[in-house]
Scaffold this active site. Structure first.
Site, PDB file in Angstrom:
ATOM      1  N   GLU A   1       0.790  -1.221  -0.154  1.00  0.00           N
ATOM      2  CA  GLU A   1       0.111  -0.042  -0.166  1.00  0.00           C
ATOM      3  C   GLU A   1       1.010   1.141  -0.040  1.00  0.00           C
ATOM      4  O   GLU A   1       1.775   1.609   1.047  1.00  0.00           O
ATOM      5  CB  GLU A   1      -0.828   0.170   1.064  1.00  0.00           C
ATOM      6  CG  GLU A   1      -2.041   1.005   1.082  1.00  0.00           C
ATOM      7  CD  GLU A   1      -3.048   0.773   0.137  1.00  0.00           C
ATOM      8  OE1 GLU A   1      -3.767   1.794  -0.084  1.00  0.00           O
ATOM      9  OE2 GLU A   1      -3.070  -0.350  -0.298  1.00  0.00           O
TER      10      GLU A   1
ATOM     11  N   GLU B   1      -0.576   9.695  -6.134  1.00  0.00           N
ATOM     12  CA  GLU B   1       0.745   8.753  -5.866  1.00  0.00           C
ATOM     13  C   GLU B   1       0.810   8.080  -7.232  1.00  0.00           C
ATOM     14  O   GLU B   1       1.886   7.796  -7.617  1.00  0.00           O
ATOM     15  CB  GLU B   1       0.233   7.603  -4.953  1.00  0.00           C
ATOM     16  CG  GLU B   1       0.296   8.101  -3.461  1.00  0.00           C
ATOM     17  CD  GLU B   1      -1.029   7.459  -2.620  1.00  0.00           C
ATOM     18  OE1 GLU B   1      -1.410   8.116  -1.738  1.00  0.00           O
ATOM     19  OE2 GLU B   1      -1.315   6.430  -2.957  1.00  0.00           O
TER      20      GLU B   1
ATOM     21  N   ASP C   1      -7.289   3.049   2.878  1.00  0.00           N
ATOM     22  CA  ASP C   1      -6.913   1.659   3.261  1.00  0.00           C
ATOM     23  C   ASP C   1      -8.071   0.777   3.349  1.00  0.00           C
ATOM     24  O   ASP C   1      -8.084  -0.479   3.260  1.00  0.00           O
ATOM     25  CB  ASP C   1      -6.380   1.883   4.657  1.00  0.00           C
ATOM     26  CG  ASP C   1      -5.205   2.778   4.889  1.00  0.00           C
ATOM     27  OD1 ASP C   1      -4.206   2.550   4.040  1.00  0.00           O
ATOM     28  OD2 ASP C   1      -5.312   4.048   5.385  1.00  0.00           O
TER      29      ASP C   1
END
Length: 502
Positions: free
Chosen positions: A297, A328, A482
């Protein structure tokens, strides 16, 4: 009916003409047309007068999301864990006697002024970000002010702990969590989470989460959407101090899946530390049994050399799966000279074609899209506010439609603080039409609310896209990525060996 057919034909001719005269325009025109007209002009299977788009998608998710044939029994998660102090960003900065001003991005925060400027920089973009605060004493003063601020709340924090907490909500799973777990965090964790004694420490690590709402204003800055800015002075997580303990615990725990996070925390510790520590991390990760898949992750980073090391030389080739968001993904491309790396930032909702180009590039250059490659990376779970894409190398993963839909569904419900999707509290923001690539050759694709996972292939990579029903008034954005990755992994199934070889 014939009038609708004529209208659609005329629109198709118009878009076709525009395509030949200006190839950059049709995508925006097509999205405008499909979002402006009743869905019945595009799909005869859907009746807009009876049900809304949101209702159709929510119902379709319920039938699409089915458990994989082989489910995970034991999942090990590590290695970043902390306490999140969630507070109003504007309120805290005002309490710190900081005046509003102009935004400016800082890779590392050294002062309250750096904090203010970086917070404004991301608030005016509605983007998430995370930074290291270098001055321990100043950070502790800010942390005390945050914990005493009216309405401040304490939660489980850190990607690993948040993923572990989400997985533990499924009682049939056995979850191991390894990270710097202090007494307060241990108290907040789900009772069925196993924490190795070596991971326990006397004090907790604290991260400050500065949240802002859509439309919230501070000075001349107005947030286009709800999001959060995270910062900390966290040495234990910054050095990934429990990584070796985590890997050593796997032999006894015998997990079916390993989830790794926290690499981004090392970036703020300085190049000298992360260069050596990253090499040690690679050695430790390489000790995990080959037959156990590893999901990595990712999180917000700013050092292109550090990201390049993770991508090219170090970690990415030895993991099977990664999860990341739009900032990201773009930074990953910028660090590696990939497609669309000239973009400074996404313009509102990330273009599906551009996103697909970058995902394909990652799997081709740093994954196993080439069957002759020795890399293990075969799966990427990309998530952004309006939609998710699961990109997988053919033959390595199954149940992808259910996995991407499950991730999208939990994003819709959790952002609203609910256990299930309430269609009165969400809105569809995903494009109803898009392209499979930003450049030619590209395939024109249309979202069908009655079957909302759109599937296409490029080479031997399959893409599964699900829209997200965006919460109109989100209660909490921290940990959403998450939860998305955890849910997607729960419904994913890895082939024991590539299906083409069976």
């Amino acid at each position: 009916m014939w009038r609708k057919a004529v209208l659609v034909a005329l629109l198709a001719l118009a878009v076709g003409y525009l395509y030949h005269t200006n190839p950059e325009l049709p995508e925006h025109m097509l999205q405008f047309v499909t979002q402006s007209l009743p869905w019945s002009l595009i799909s005869t299977q859907y009746e807009p007068s009876t049900h809304s788009l949101e209702e159709a998608i929510s119902r379709a998710w319920d039938s699409l999301i089915t458990a994989p044939t082989r489910q995970w029994g034991r999942i090990a998660v590590g290695v970043n864990a902390c306490i999140d102090v969630v507070v109003s960003g504007v309120g805290l900065l005002q309490a710190l006697a900081v005046d509003p001003g102009s935004g400016s991005d800082h890779d590392v925060l050294h002062s309250k002024e750096d904090l203010k400027e970086t917070f404004i920089h991301y608030m005016e973009r509605g983007a998430a970000a995370e930074r290291f605060f270098s001055d321990k004493e100043v950070f502790q003063r800010i942390a005390r002010a945050a914990s005493e601020y009216p309405g401040a709340q304490l939660y489980v924090g850190g990607n690993a702990a948040l993923i572990g907490q989400k997985l533990a909500s499924y009682p049939e799973l056995v979850v191991l969590l390894c990270g710097p777990v202090g007494p307060k965090l241990h108290e907040l964790l789900d009772e069925q989470i196993i924490v190795p004694p070596e991971s326990l420490q006397e004090t907790d690590e604290y991260h400050l989460i500065l949240e802002y709402k859509a439309g919230e204003q501070w000075g001349s800055t107005q947030a286009p959407q709800a999001n959060r800015f995270i910062f900390s002075h966290d040495v234990s997580n910054g050095e990934m101090s429990t990584l070796e303990t985590f890997v050593a615990s796997l032999e006894e725990f015998q997990p079916g899946l390993v989830v790794l996070s926290g690499l981004h925390m090392m970036e703020g510790m300085g190049r000298e530390l992360w260069e050596d520590r990253l090499k040690e991390a690679v050695v430790a990760i390489s000790d995990v049994r080959n037959e156990v898949p590893i999901h990595l992750e990712l999180a917000s980073m700013t050092d292109k050399d550090y990201m390049s090391s993770i991508m090219k030389e170090q970690v990415m080739p030895i993991v099977n799966s990664i999860g990341l968001n739009e900032q990201e993904l773009l930074f990953l491309s910028q660090a590696g000279g990939g497609p669309h790396s000239d973009l400074a930032a996404w313009d509102s909702i990330p273009d599906v074609g551009r996103v697909t180009d970058i995902l394909l590039w990652v799997l081709e250059q740093h994954g196993r899209a080439d069957p002759e490659s020795e890399a293990d990376l075969t799966r990427i779970h990309f998530h952004t506010l309006a939609y998710h894409i699961l990109a997988t190398v053919d033959g390595h993963w199954a149940n992808q439609q259910a996995a991407v839909a499950a991730g999208a569904r939990v994003a819709s419900s959790q952002a609203c603080g609910l256990q299930a999707v309430d269609v009165s509290k969400v809105v569809l923001k995903a494009p109803l039409s898009f392209y499979s690539s930003f450049s030619e050759p590209r395939q024109s694709l249309v979202l069908d609310p009655s079957s909302p996972v759109t599937v296409w292939r490029r080479g031997n990579v399959s893409f599964h896209l699900s829209p997200v029903l965006v919460c109109k008034q989100p209660l909490r954005t921290v940990g959403l990525g998450d939860a998305i990755s955890a849910e997607g992994l729960l419904y994913s199934e890895i082939a024991l060996q590539p299906l083409s070889e069976q």
